[in-house]
Design a protein around this motif. Structure first.
Motif, PDB file in Angstrom:
ATOM      1  N   THR A 128       0.693  -1.426   0.038  1.00  0.00           N
ATOM      2  CA  THR A 128      -0.102   0.113  -0.119  1.00  0.00           C
ATOM      3  C   THR A 128       0.928   1.383  -0.013  1.00  0.00           C
ATOM      4  N   SER A 129       2.267   1.296  -0.156  1.00  0.00           N
ATOM      5  CA  SER A 129       2.857   2.333  -0.352  1.00  0.00           C
ATOM      6  C   SER A 129       4.268   1.901  -0.999  1.00  0.00           C
ATOM      7  N   VAL A 151      -1.963   2.186  -3.532  1.00  0.00           N
ATOM      8  CA  VAL A 151      -2.002   3.150  -2.267  1.00  0.00           C
ATOM      9  C   VAL A 151      -3.479   3.429  -1.959  1.00  0.00           C
ATOM     10  N   THR A 154      -8.724   8.253  -1.369  1.00  0.00           N
ATOM     11  CA  THR A 154      -9.261   9.270  -0.582  1.00  0.00           C
ATOM     12  C   THR A 154     -10.546   9.826  -1.253  1.00  0.00           C
ATOM     13  N   TYR A 252       2.325   4.498   5.196  1.00  0.00           N
ATOM     14  CA  TYR A 252       1.675   5.742   4.286  1.00  0.00           C
ATOM     15  C   TYR A 252       1.234   6.696   4.996  1.00  0.00           C
ATOM     16  N   MET A 254      -2.788   7.332   5.916  1.00  0.00           N
ATOM     17  CA  MET A 254      -3.978   7.477   5.284  1.00  0.00           C
ATOM     18  C   MET A 254      -4.692   9.120   5.879  1.00  0.00           C
ATOM     19  N   THR A 257      -3.491  12.153   3.820  1.00  0.00           N
ATOM     20  CA  THR A 257      -4.444  12.348   2.391  1.00  0.00           C
ATOM     21  C   THR A 257      -5.482  12.640   2.872  1.00  0.00           C
ATOM     22  N   SER A 276       5.564   9.896   0.838  1.00  0.00           N
ATOM     23  CA  SER A 276       5.091   9.731  -0.307  1.00  0.00           C
ATOM     24  C   SER A 276       3.584   9.933  -0.200  1.00  0.00           C
ATOM     25  N   ALA A 277       2.860   9.878   0.719  1.00  0.00           N
ATOM     26  CA  ALA A 277       1.583  10.172   1.020  1.00  0.00           C
ATOM     27  C   ALA A 277       1.581  11.666   0.846  1.00  0.00           C
ATOM     28  N   PRO A 322      -4.978  13.901  -3.789  1.00  0.00           N
ATOM     29  CA  PRO A 322      -4.953  12.421  -3.712  1.00  0.00           C
ATOM     30  C   PRO A 322      -5.853  11.638  -4.503  1.00  0.00           C
TER      31      PRO A 322
END
Length: 343
Positions: A128-129, A151, A154, A252, A254, A257, A276-277, A322
């Motif tokens: 997921t990242s 990823v 959102t 990540y 969440m 985002t 990265s996020a 996002p």
């Protein structure tokens, strides 16, 4: 049919987490794409495998017909190679990895060996990242062509009005050692000369002794709400001027985002997949080493005292875009289709 193996608390409103939210959303989005999904919550595999949880996983896998595509959350399967690896030989097993098990604060490093065995037995692995991808290919030696990146998405959200100033600080996450709220509380203790209030949203049931210690150490300007959902959580975001993510480890983030979708700048530990996020919304002055209360206090002082920094961070947050959950689901659907073809 695709079987989704997910943690037993996935639908428990008292135990919200980014991973649980991810699992629920991809279930719904995959179904919207026309994929038949069998939702299978399983108990007790992590952080301490219980006999009931091991037996439940073994029964679930044993009852799954040969060749079935199984998308398994790593929290369910990665600590238990003994029941998983033999079944992986006859199933189309895809493992979804949010956070490597050994990277949870306080976890047994030996979990790396168990996780590696499961991941090598799987037909494909979804991370997921980009940071998790690097762990899979580096530490675990998974061939890059067997790893896919999906990823978190959102949902669109209205811009947060905030307080009209700078002092509305918000942190969202379970009160566990990894999330670093003890570091945040220590940092805020150095800022009593400044104007701010802090709200910490998240349950304390996963690590009750740690949660109690954080609450005890916090000053009167720190408010703890417990878990929040729906309109209550939206109200907390709407009142925020800055999201603070003080995690010691974060694949990540969440909530990063989620904040950017509302135009809220982010101050965070520079760890794991956080950059990265953040993407183009990253501001170097608002990224700090994990576990460093002094550095976090310094960044908060900069935020509260520097209008130009705040303007720059807000501009970047407001222009962030996002990805949506539809993008996440399409990626997963493609991975599952390709894995079934290979089987």
């Amino acid at each position: 049919m695709t079987v989704l193996l997910v943690p037993g608390d996935v639908d428990d409103p008292a135990s919200p987490s980014g991973g649980n939210h991810y699992d629920r959303r991809v279930r719904d989005e995959l179904a919207a794409l026309g994929r038949a999904v069998e939702w299978t919550p399983l108990p007790g595999a992590w952080p301490r495998p219980e006999p009931a949880g091991v037996d439940a996983l073994d029964r679930a896998l044993a009852g799954t017909p040969d060749g079935t595509t199984v998308l398994a959350d790593g929290l369910v399967v990665c600590a238990l190679p003994e029941p998983v690896v033999p079944h992986a030989e006859r199933l189309d097993l895809v493992v979804l990895l949010h956070l490597p098990l050994a990277d949870e604060t306080g976890a047994d490093p030996a979990l790396d060996d168990a996780e590696r065995a499961v991941l090598h037995a799987a037909r494909a692995v979804v991370a997921t990242s980009t940071w998790t991808v690097s762990v899979l290919t580096g530490r675990h030696g998974i061939a890059p062509e067997r790893v896919a990146l999906a990823v978190p998405g959102t949902d669109p959200a209205p811009a947060a009005p905030g307080t009209g100033g700078a002092g509305g600080l918000l942190s969202v996450g379970s009160l566990t050692p990894r999330k670093g709220h003890d570091v945040l509380v220590a940092a805020l203790a150095e800022l009593t000369d400044l104007d701010w209030t802090a709200t910490i949203v998240g349950p304390g049931g996963r690590a009750p002794e740690h949660a109690d210690a954080v609450r005890t150490a916090a000053g009167e300007r720190v408010r703890f709400t417990g878990a929040r959902h729906g309109a209550e959580l939206e109200a907390e975001y709407a009142a925020a001027d800055l999201l603070v993510l003080p995690s010691r480890a974060e694949p990540y983030g969440m909530v990063v985002t989620e904040a950017l979708a509302r135009g809220i700048p982010v101050l965070a530990s520079d760890v794991g997949g956080v950059r990265s996020a953040l993407g183009d919304a990253a501001v170097d002055e608002l990224l700090v080493p994990p576990g460093d209360a002094g550095a976090l206090a310094g960044a908060l002082r900069r935020w509260l005292g520097d209008p130009a920094l705040r303007a720059r961070a807000r501009d970047r947050a407001r222009t962030a875009t996002p990805p949506g959950w539809d993008v996440t689901a399409r990626t997963l659907d493609e991975v599952l289709t390709a894995s079934a073809v290979r089987s």
